[in-house]
Design a protein around this motif. Sequence first.
Motif: not given
Length: 347
Positions: A230-235
């Motif tokens: 996902g684009q919102s993933s911060n990993q």
Amino acid sequence: MFVAAAVLATGCTSLSVPTHPFDHELVDESSVAVPVSDRGEVALVVSRLEESGFFCAQVRANSDAAQVWCRASEDPVGNEVDRSATSVNIVTTRDGVIQYADISAKRGGRDGDWDRLREVLDASFLALWHSDAAKVHKVITEVVRGPRFFPDDPHPPVIKEFSTTNASYLVAEGGLVPKFRLVTSAVQDRSWPYAANDYATTMKVAGPELELSGYKCSTHWSSPCRMGGGQSSNQEISFTTPNPNLSLDDPDQILTVDMFNPGTTDDADLESLSSIGFPQELPFLVPAARGPVEAQIVATQRTGEPFIGIVAGTILIVEPPINLPRVRTGPLPVNVRIGVAPISIVE
């Protein structure tokens, strides 16, 4: 083959940067990071940089040349932005004679950036070539007093090139940071090292393993692999390779790896990166480096102490975010950089 030179009206020799420094076969190349040689000009430059808070290492070498990389591990004025933004790249002969160097210096604000460049120069190359100091500082002042350049500016930036008996210099407005480079009469084309296979694998090896670990990877090199996709993933994990059109089926050698892991707020002790989503055994590294590198990343996530150094022949930087709250439980978030890319000549 030495690079051709032209003579300036001043009588000094203006030296050109090499045009094809990597146009040669990989013969007797090593990308095992080691301490810098104590021979030649580079020994003095590196010792002075280390006294000023830099970490330095020889990151790759062949029979003709060596690449030395230095990065500020601390800032003498306590500005944390500077720690991650100031670096020095050097190419030397195997006897430690300087061929080429560039400096990326940033402290924050235009005046701060140029002040930082002056400090680094005084602590390194101008400590070696005292007679160049007045001329170099004079030209820097002229550039700083000129019109400021922005990346989208239709007008060209101020660029000053000049030579002394020791080196040919370039000083310029760079938009984001000052531009600085030097080249000496020792420079040799088609000879600079570029190997990375002693510490990193290829995307053909790493890509499928990352996807098995839950990451989704784009077919374009500039898009990072994200946990869950996902684009919102911060990993996420991103790479640099010699090929700008990298795909997962491309066997191009990985040069650097950048990772961010957000950590957790769980009080449970951190045993391995795979327990919080990182790919087990770090498939972008050669097998001998995977365990030691993972152990150091885990140690920093536990303690919050930044690390920069050589781990199993690999350059490793592990740092918590600058604005991390001081009171926090569980494994800490960290930014990780593995490896150093071959020199990219400042133009």
